[in-house]
Scaffold this active site. Structure first.
Site, PDB file in Angstrom:
ATOM      1  N   SER A 148      13.890  56.148 -58.416  1.00  0.00           N
ATOM      2  CA  SER A 148      14.513  54.787 -58.029  1.00  0.00           C
ATOM      3  C   SER A 148      14.230  53.976 -59.073  1.00  0.00           C
ATOM      4  O   SER A 148      13.997  53.924 -59.602  1.00  0.00           O
ATOM      5  CB  SER A 148      13.270  54.763 -56.725  1.00  0.00           C
ATOM      6  N   TYR A 161       4.481  53.670 -54.359  1.00  0.00           N
ATOM      7  CA  TYR A 161       5.738  54.294 -54.671  1.00  0.00           C
ATOM      8  C   TYR A 161       6.520  54.331 -55.895  1.00  0.00           C
ATOM      9  O   TYR A 161       7.455  55.312 -56.346  1.00  0.00           O
ATOM     10  CB  TYR A 161       6.753  53.491 -53.215  1.00  0.00           C
ATOM     11  N   LYS A 165       7.676  56.709 -58.809  1.00  0.00           N
ATOM     12  CA  LYS A 165       8.622  56.798 -59.200  1.00  0.00           C
ATOM     13  C   LYS A 165       9.039  56.494 -61.087  1.00  0.00           C
ATOM     14  O   LYS A 165       9.626  57.507 -61.176  1.00  0.00           O
ATOM     15  CB  LYS A 165      10.012  56.307 -58.431  1.00  0.00           C
TER      16      LYS A 165
HETATM   17  N1  LIG Z   1      17.966  55.371 -49.784  1.00  0.00           N
HETATM   18  C1  LIG Z   1      17.282  54.145 -50.936  1.00  0.00           C
HETATM   19  O1  LIG Z   1      17.123  53.315 -51.136  1.00  0.00           O
HETATM   20  C2  LIG Z   1      16.742  55.094 -52.016  1.00  0.00           C
HETATM   21  C3  LIG Z   1      16.316  54.401 -53.003  1.00  0.00           C
HETATM   22  C4  LIG Z   1      15.288  54.961 -54.484  1.00  0.00           C
HETATM   23  C5  LIG Z   1      15.793  56.202 -54.199  1.00  0.00           C
HETATM   24  N2  LIG Z   1      15.523  57.297 -52.880  1.00  0.00           N
HETATM   25  C6  LIG Z   1      14.986  58.242 -53.276  1.00  0.00           C
HETATM   26  O2  LIG Z   1      16.091  59.170 -53.044  1.00  0.00           O
HETATM   27  C7  LIG Z   1      15.257  60.426 -52.210  1.00  0.00           C
HETATM   28  C8  LIG Z   1      16.290  60.668 -50.772  1.00  0.00           C
HETATM   29  O3  LIG Z   1      15.800  59.152 -49.473  1.00  0.00           O
HETATM   30  P1  LIG Z   1      16.214  59.058 -48.635  1.00  0.00           P
HETATM   31  O4  LIG Z   1      16.608  57.881 -48.185  1.00  0.00           O
HETATM   32  O5  LIG Z   1      17.701  60.047 -48.586  1.00  0.00           O
HETATM   33  O6  LIG Z   1      14.853  59.654 -47.820  1.00  0.00           O
HETATM   34  P2  LIG Z   1      15.060  60.350 -46.413  1.00  0.00           P
HETATM   35  O7  LIG Z   1      13.446  60.215 -45.465  1.00  0.00           O
HETATM   36  O8  LIG Z   1      16.115  59.512 -45.694  1.00  0.00           O
HETATM   37  O9  LIG Z   1      15.307  61.946 -46.260  1.00  0.00           O
HETATM   38  C9  LIG Z   1      13.965  62.304 -46.984  1.00  0.00           C
HETATM   39  C10 LIG Z   1      14.515  63.880 -46.106  1.00  0.00           C
HETATM   40  O10 LIG Z   1      13.103  64.466 -47.420  1.00  0.00           O
HETATM   41  C11 LIG Z   1      12.887  65.134 -46.308  1.00  0.00           C
HETATM   42  N3  LIG Z   1      11.369  65.647 -46.636  1.00  0.00           N
HETATM   43  C12 LIG Z   1      10.154  64.799 -46.898  1.00  0.00           C
HETATM   44  N4  LIG Z   1       9.109  66.083 -47.027  1.00  0.00           N
HETATM   45  C13 LIG Z   1       9.127  66.454 -46.484  1.00  0.00           C
HETATM   46  C14 LIG Z   1       8.477  67.814 -47.702  1.00  0.00           C
HETATM   47  N5  LIG Z   1       7.183  67.693 -47.702  1.00  0.00           N
HETATM   48  N6  LIG Z   1       9.472  68.868 -47.472  1.00  0.00           N
HETATM   49  C15 LIG Z   1      10.573  69.212 -47.895  1.00  0.00           C
HETATM   50  N7  LIG Z   1      10.796  68.593 -47.277  1.00  0.00           N
HETATM   51  C16 LIG Z   1      10.783  66.565 -47.162  1.00  0.00           C
HETATM   52  C17 LIG Z   1      13.064  64.593 -45.515  1.00  0.00           C
HETATM   53  O11 LIG Z   1      12.750  65.889 -44.025  1.00  0.00           O
HETATM   54  C18 LIG Z   1      14.170  64.328 -45.277  1.00  0.00           C
HETATM   55  O12 LIG Z   1      14.548  65.382 -44.443  1.00  0.00           O
HETATM   56  C19 LIG Z   1      14.100  60.593 -51.676  1.00  0.00           C
HETATM   57  O13 LIG Z   1      13.840  60.308 -53.804  1.00  0.00           O
HETATM   58  C20 LIG Z   1      13.916  58.159 -52.073  1.00  0.00           C
HETATM   59  O14 LIG Z   1      12.452  58.002 -52.723  1.00  0.00           O
HETATM   60  C21 LIG Z   1      16.243  56.102 -51.840  1.00  0.00           C
END
Ligand SMILES: NC(=O)c1ccc[n+]([C@@H]2O[C@H](COP(=O)([O-])OP(=O)(O)OC[C@H]3O[C@@H](n4cnc5c(N)ncnc54)[C@H](O)[C@@H]3O)[C@@H](O)[C@H]2O)c1
Length: 257
Positions: A148, A161, A165
């Protein structure tokens, strides 16, 4: 190498995407499938994971759901083994899942800290450990860890967080050096803000608006932006790319105003 210019660039490859029931992980799974890979969809949310699989299968792709917890090493070991048994090889791992709660320093509980570390950091170690031997058997592979911009930036109220990351970036670089001689590339993607169900829990509308204003490209990320970067890193187009953290953030990390 594809046999024809019409052959998708991940034809014949087998991938696992964690946290692929929704958000960024779901879109990565759909994109890898569209590029020709058979895709394992692993998530705690079994029903939603099945929905991702149905979408892929209805569109003519190959996919299989795994109800699993990335904090548990065995979930990843079992999923990689099942994919290798079903499809005959294993090539691509996308470590995407994490459970996140923002909050100021004084509010951090033992439970929240442990859960973020287990799902966002330990899971990457377990995933890479499970995948590497299967990738060696396949003649090489590509591991993509979702980091991230938070791994670079100072974000008040999100210090765990940010630390997790930053740790993912460190794991990625070290793993690239360790696994490179075995033909395994290890890269990370650092997304900027992308509206997903996970983000909605932690970041309010006003904050998201402020991020748009500080982003040179003046918009939030789309799940498709991150999926495109993942498909590139998974493919032979990135055959000489390893140990890299690819920012997909509209320029916010380097912007100063
Ligand atoms: N959305 C953003 O703005 C953003 C920005 C930077 C990085 N990220 C990274 O992208 C990735 C996805 O983020 P997102 O926003 O789509 O998240 P989200 O929370 O919408 O989706 C995450 C998914 O992971 C699953 N999950 C959580 N814990 C779990 C576990 N213990 N075992 C199996 N599955 C599990 C959840 O059920 C969910 O389906 C993450 O690593 C996040 O840190 C997201």
């Amino acid at each position: 190498m594809p046999n024809s210019i019409l052959e998708p660039r991940l034809a014949g490859k087998v991938a696992l995407v964690t946290g692929a029931a929704r958000g960024i992980g779901r879109e990565i799974a759909l994109r890898l499938a569209r590029e020709g890979a058979a895709v394992g969809v692993l998530d705690l949310k079994a029903e939603l994971a099945e929905d991702t699989v149905d979408t892929i299968v209805q569109a003519g792709g190959r996919a299989r759901a795994f109800a699993g917890n990335v904090a548990e090493r065995q979930s990843l070991v079992d999923a990689v083994a099942a994919l290798e048994a079903d499809y005959g090889r294993f090539d691509i791992l996308v470590n995407n899942a994490i459970w996140v709660r923002y909050g100021p320093l004084e509010s951090i509980t033992q439970e929240a800290l442990d859960r973020m570390l287990a799902t966002g950091f330990s899971s990457i170690v377990w995933g890479m450990q499970a995948a590497a031997p299967a990738m060696v058997r396949a003649g090489g592979g590509s591991i993509i860890n979702i980091a991230s911009v938070a791994g670079y930036l100072a974000m008040p109220g999100a210090l765990v967080y940010c630390g997790v990351k930053a740790g993912v970036m460190g794991l990625t670089r070290s793993a690239s050096a360790e696994l490179g001689p075995q033909g395994i590339r290890v890269n990370a993607i650092a997304p900027g803000s992308v509206p997903t169900p996970g983000v909605a829990v932690n970041v309010d509308e006003t904050k998201m608006q402020g991020r748009i204003e500080r982003t040179p490209l003046r918009r939030l990320g789309r799940v498709q932006d991150i999926a495109g970067a993942a498909a590139f890193l998974a493919s032979a187009d990135a055959d000489f790319v390893t140990g890299e953290v690819l920012s997909v953030d509209g320029g916010i990390t380097h912007a100063f105003s």
